[in-house]
Design a protein around this motif. Structure first.
Motif, PDB file in Angstrom:
ATOM      1  N   MET A 191       0.851  -1.185   0.000  1.00 52.89           N
ATOM      2  CA  MET A 191       0.000   0.000   0.000  1.00 52.89           C
ATOM      3  C   MET A 191       0.886   1.233   0.000  1.00 52.89           C
ATOM      4  O   MET A 191       0.959   1.999   0.977  1.00 52.89           O
ATOM      5  N   LEU A 192       1.570   1.443  -1.114  1.00 56.17           N
ATOM      6  CA  LEU A 192       2.493   2.556  -1.245  1.00 56.17           C
ATOM      7  C   LEU A 192       2.145   3.364  -2.488  1.00 56.17           C
ATOM      8  O   LEU A 192       1.797   2.791  -3.531  1.00 56.17           O
ATOM      9  N   PRO A 193       2.255   4.690  -2.409  1.00 54.19           N
ATOM     10  CA  PRO A 193       1.974   5.509  -3.597  1.00 54.19           C
ATOM     11  C   PRO A 193       3.089   5.387  -4.617  1.00 54.19           C
ATOM     12  O   PRO A 193       4.179   4.854  -4.327  1.00 54.19           O
ATOM     13  N   ASP A 194       2.864   5.881  -5.809  1.00 49.94           N
ATOM     14  CA  ASP A 194       3.876   5.858  -6.866  1.00 49.94           C
ATOM     15  C   ASP A 194       5.110   6.637  -6.417  1.00 49.94           C
ATOM     16  O   ASP A 194       5.016   7.742  -5.859  1.00 49.94           O
ATOM     17  N   GLY A 195       6.269   6.036  -6.673  1.00 44.64           N
ATOM     18  CA  GLY A 195       7.526   6.683  -6.307  1.00 44.64           C
ATOM     19  C   GLY A 195       8.022   6.322  -4.937  1.00 44.64           C
ATOM     20  O   GLY A 195       9.210   6.516  -4.637  1.00 44.64           O
ATOM     21  N   ALA A 196       7.162   5.810  -4.056  1.00 46.17           N
ATOM     22  CA  ALA A 196       7.584   5.437  -2.703  1.00 46.17           C
ATOM     23  C   ALA A 196       8.073   3.992  -2.699  1.00 46.17           C
ATOM     24  O   ALA A 196       7.674   3.173  -3.526  1.00 46.17           O
ATOM     25  N   SER A 197       8.950   3.686  -1.759  1.00 45.84           N
ATOM     26  CA  SER A 197       9.478   2.329  -1.640  1.00 45.84           C
ATOM     27  C   SER A 197       9.746   2.034  -0.173  1.00 45.84           C
ATOM     28  O   SER A 197       9.809   2.942   0.667  1.00 45.84           O
ATOM     29  N   ASP A 198       9.913   0.766   0.122  1.00 45.56           N
ATOM     30  CA  ASP A 198      10.209   0.325   1.485  1.00 45.56           C
ATOM     31  C   ASP A 198      11.262  -0.770   1.399  1.00 45.56           C
ATOM     32  O   ASP A 198      11.082  -1.744   0.639  1.00 45.56           O
ATOM     33  N   ARG A 208       9.240 -12.883  -2.806  1.00 47.02           N
ATOM     34  CA  ARG A 208       7.966 -13.531  -3.058  1.00 47.02           C
ATOM     35  C   ARG A 208       7.195 -12.683  -4.059  1.00 47.02           C
ATOM     36  O   ARG A 208       7.657 -11.629  -4.499  1.00 47.02           O
ATOM     37  N   VAL A 209       5.996 -13.127  -4.369  1.00 47.30           N
ATOM     38  CA  VAL A 209       5.149 -12.351  -5.257  1.00 47.30           C
ATOM     39  C   VAL A 209       4.751 -11.067  -4.544  1.00 47.30           C
ATOM     40  O   VAL A 209       4.170 -11.117  -3.457  1.00 47.30           O
ATOM     41  N   LYS A 210       5.077  -9.941  -5.129  1.00 50.60           N
ATOM     42  CA  LYS A 210       4.710  -8.662  -4.513  1.00 50.60           C
ATOM     43  C   LYS A 210       4.310  -7.699  -5.621  1.00 50.60           C
ATOM     44  O   LYS A 210       4.952  -7.614  -6.668  1.00 50.60           O
ATOM     45  N   VAL A 211       3.248  -6.978  -5.362  1.00 48.03           N
ATOM     46  CA  VAL A 211       2.751  -5.993  -6.320  1.00 48.03           C
ATOM     47  C   VAL A 211       2.410  -4.720  -5.564  1.00 48.03           C
ATOM     48  O   VAL A 211       2.090  -4.747  -4.369  1.00 48.03           O
ATOM     49  N   ARG A 212       2.471  -3.622  -6.278  1.00 50.22           N
ATOM     50  CA  ARG A 212       2.085  -2.328  -5.718  1.00 50.22           C
ATOM     51  C   ARG A 212       0.610  -2.093  -6.040  1.00 50.22           C
ATOM     52  O   ARG A 212       0.122  -2.482  -7.103  1.00 50.22           O
ATOM     53  N   VAL A 213      -0.097  -1.461  -5.123  1.00 45.12           N
ATOM     54  CA  VAL A 213      -1.520  -1.212  -5.306  1.00 45.12           C
ATOM     55  C   VAL A 213      -1.732  -0.387  -6.577  1.00 45.12           C
ATOM     56  O   VAL A 213      -0.975   0.534  -6.882  1.00 45.12           O
ATOM     57  N   THR A 214      -2.740  -0.756  -7.354  1.00 48.12           N
ATOM     58  CA  THR A 214      -3.063  -0.075  -8.606  1.00 48.12           C
ATOM     59  C   THR A 214      -4.505   0.423  -8.567  1.00 48.12           C
ATOM     60  O   THR A 214      -5.327  -0.076  -7.786  1.00 48.12           O
TER      61      THR A 214
END
Length: 506
Positions: free
Chosen positions: A230-237, A245-251
Motif C-alpha cells: 500500500m504505497l503511492p507511486d515513487g515510494a518504496s520500502d 515472493r510475489v509482490k505488487v504495488r496497489v493499482t
C-alpha cells in the motif's frame, strides 16, 4: 507464476503412445518435400545464371508447399488425440481456489492519505474486491499492530467478513507496534486447520527487513506468500523490496489483485493435480480449432486435397441434426464440452443448461445454488459419488432427513467413501439438535412471535406447542434474535473489547 508458466510446468499427455504417430507423419513430410524441392539434372554448356532463369520453380526450396500445411494439420491432430492436459476436471465439492489468509496491517501509518481515501481504507476496498474475485473461496482475516488477532476464521461467505473488515481501525488495536511475526504465526495456524495447502497475503505499507527474511520458511512448508504494498507511486520500502515472493504495488484497477490471485493459486492447483482423484481434463479439443483453420489454405489454387474441404463442409452440414446447426460453437464442440467451458468460467447456470451428462449437470446446478434440482438430478444415478453429492445437496437445502438417507446409501455402496461417515454423523447431530431444541423451547406460535419463514425437518413431531402469556399492557417475552435486534453496538467497539481481552490473555 503466470498462467502460461503454470501450464508449461504441468503439461503432459493422457494418451502419450499416440505421439508415436508423429514419426511416420514427419517421415512422409520429409520424403515428399525433398522430392518436390530436388533440383533437375545439370546441363553441360549452360551458364548457371541462365539455367536459374530458365528453370521453372527454381526457388521452390524457399517456398511453402502444400505438404507443409497437410503435415501441420496432421501433427495438430496427433497432439490432440494424445490428450494434452495440465489440470484435473474440477471437483464441485473441492474449492478450485486456494484457501487464503489475508494479514492486514492496522497501524497509524496506514491512515496516511497519500493513497485515496487512506491507505487503510483503500486496503479494505482491495480485500473486498479480492473476495469477489475469488468467487466464494475460503478466506480468513488477521489484523495486527503491536498484537495480532484472528478477526474472521476461514469462510467462503464474503458477507460475514465485510462488517468486521469495516470495523478495523488503529484505535481498536490494544497496542501500537508492528508485530508481523505473530500475525504470520496466526495465519499459519488458520491454514493448518484448513487441511490443505494455501496462501498468505500481506497487505501493508512497510515491513521490517528481518521479517522479510523470515518468510523463506513458508515456501518449504507449502505455503505461498504474497505482498500487496500500500504505497503511492515513487515510494518504496526496504523491507518490502527484500521480500523474495510475489509482490505488487496497489493499482487503481484490479490488475494487482489478478496478478496476486494467479500467482498464489498456482501452487494450490499443482497440489490438486498431485493429490486429486478427479480425471484429467482433456484439452485436445483446443487443437482442433487451429487445425480446422489451417484447412482453409486448401482453397488456394495449386494446393492439394481441395476436395477434402468440400467433403468436410458437406458432412458437417448434412450430418448434423437441426438443433446442432444453431451456432458455430456446435460445429466444433459437443454440448458437454460447451458446458465444461461455461463451468470453468464459473457460469454455472449456463453450464447446467448445456450439460447432457447428468453428473456434470447436477454439479453445475449445485454450484449455482439450485440444491433441490441438483438432488433430483443426482437421484438418476446410482453410484456412491452421486448419492454422496445428493446428500450434500439435501443438507444445503435443509433436508436433513433426506441427507441422512443419502449418506447411508453411500456407505452401503462404498463403506470407505471419503467423508461419508463423518457427514452422516454431522447430519444426525444437526437433526437431533433441531428436534431437541423444539422439545426444550417454546415455539411462541400462539403469541405470534415465531421465527419467520423457518422450517425445520421434524417429521417425528417432537416437542409440544406452548401458549405464551401476554400481559395487559402488551409486554411479552422476546426471543434471543429479537433482543439482539435492539443492541446498538458498532463492530469496532466489539473488536476493541475482544482484542483487549485477547491481548491481556497473551
Amino acid at each position: 507464476m503466470s498462467e502460461l508458466g503454470f501450464i508449461l510446468s504441468e503439461l503432459h499427455f493422457i494418451r502419450p503412445l499416440w505421439l508415436l504417430l508423429l514419426i511416420p507423419v514427419l517421415l512422409v513430410w520429409f520424403q515428399i518435400r525433398r522430392r518436390a524441392t530436388r533440383q533437375g539434372p545439370e546441363i553441360d554448356g549452360l551458364a548457371p545464371h541462365l539455367r536459374a532463369a530458365l528453370t521453372v520453380g527454381s526457388g521452390r526450396k524457399k517456398r511453402r508447399l502444400p505438404i507443409d500445411g497437410v503435415a501441420l494439420v496432421l501433427v495438430l491432430a496427433v497432439l490432440g488425440t494424445a490428450g494434452p492436459t495440465w489440470s484435473r476436471q474440477p471437483d464441485p465439492f473441492v474449492a478450485q481456489t486456494a484457501p487464503m489468509v489475508v494479514v492486514l496491517k492496522v497501524t497509524p501509518s496506514m491512515t496516511a492519505n497519500d493513497i485515496a481515501p487512506t491507505r487503510l481504507e483503500r486496503a479494505k476496498q482491495k480485500i473486498t474486491d479480492l473476495l469477489a474475485l475469488r468467487a466464494g473461496a475460503r478466506t480468513a482475516l488477521v489484523a495486527y499492530a503491536g498484537t495480532a488477532h484472528s478477526v474472521v476464521p476461514m469462510t467462503n461467505d464474503p458477507t460475514v467478513m465485510q462488517p468486521y473488515l469495516e470495523g478495523l481501525s488503529p484505535d481498536v488495536m490494544p497496542r501500537e507496534g508492528d508485530d508481523v511475526a505473530t500475525a504470520l504465526d496466526r495465519a499459519r495456524s488458520l491454514l493448518a486447520s484448513a487441511d490443505t495447502s494455501g496462501a498468505i497475503l500481506l497487505v501493508l505499507d512497510a515491513l521490517n527487513p528481518a521479517d522479510a527474511n523470515a518468510l523463506a520458511g513458508d515456501e518449504n512448508a507449502g505455503v505461498a506468500v504474497g505482498v500487496l504494498a500500500m504505497l503511492p507511486d515513487g515510494a518504496s520500502d526496504p523491507g518490502i523490496d527484500a521480500v523474495d515472493r510475489v509482490k505488487v504495488r496497489v493499482t487503481p484497477d484490479d490488475s494487482d489483485l489478478r496478478t496476486l490471485d494467479r500467482s498464489l493459486n498456482a501452487d494450490y492447483r499443482r497440489a490438486l493435480n498431485e493429490t486429486g482423484s478427479q480425471p484429467w481434463d482433456d484439452r485436445g479439443w483446443m487443437l482442433a480449432i487451429p487445425a480446422a483453420l489451417l484447412t482453409l489454405i486448401w482453397f488456394r489454387r495449386g494446393w492439394t486435397m481441395r476436395w477434402s474441404v468440400w467433403a468436410l463442409v458437406a458432412g458437417m452440414t448434412l450430418g448434423l441434426p437441426d438443433q446442432a446447426k444453431a451456432g458455430v460453437a456446435d460445429w466444433f464442440l459437443t454440448p458437454d464440452q460447451q458446458g465444461q467451458i461455461a463451468f470453468s468460467n464459473k457460469e454455472y447456470k449456463r453450464a447446467a443448461e448445456l450439460f447432457v451428462d447428468p453428473m456434470w449437470k447436477a454439479r453445475a446446478l449445485y454450484k449455482d445454488g439450485q440444491y433441490e434440482e441438483a438432488a433430483r438430478t443426482y437421484d438418476r444415478l446410482d453410484t456412491a459419488e452421486a448419492t454422496f453429492a445428493k446428500g450434500m445437496a439435501h443438507m444445503r437445502s435443509r433436508g436433513y432427513r433426506a441427507g441422512i438417507a443419502a449418506f447411508e446409501e453411500t456407505l452401503k455402496l462404498d463403506p470407505d467413501f471419503p467423508q461419508a461417515a463423518a457427514n452422516l454423523a454431522t447430519a444426525r447431530e444437526i437433526l437431533d439438535y433441531i428436534e431437541t431444541t423444539r422439545e426444550q423451547s417454546d415455539t411462541g406460535e400462539e403469541a405470534g412471535i415465531g421465527a419467520d419463514d423457518t422450517v425445520f425437518d421434524n417429521e417425528e413431531a417432537r416437542g409440544t406447542e406452548t401458549e405464551m402469556n401476554v400481559s395487559e399492557d402488551g409486554d411479552r417475552l422476546l426471543t434471543t434474535d429479537q433482543w439482539m435486534s435492539f443492541v446498538d453496538t458498532r463492530t469496532g467497539d466489539f473488536l476493541r473489547q475482544r482484542f483487549a481481552i485477547e491481548a491481556a490473555e497473551q
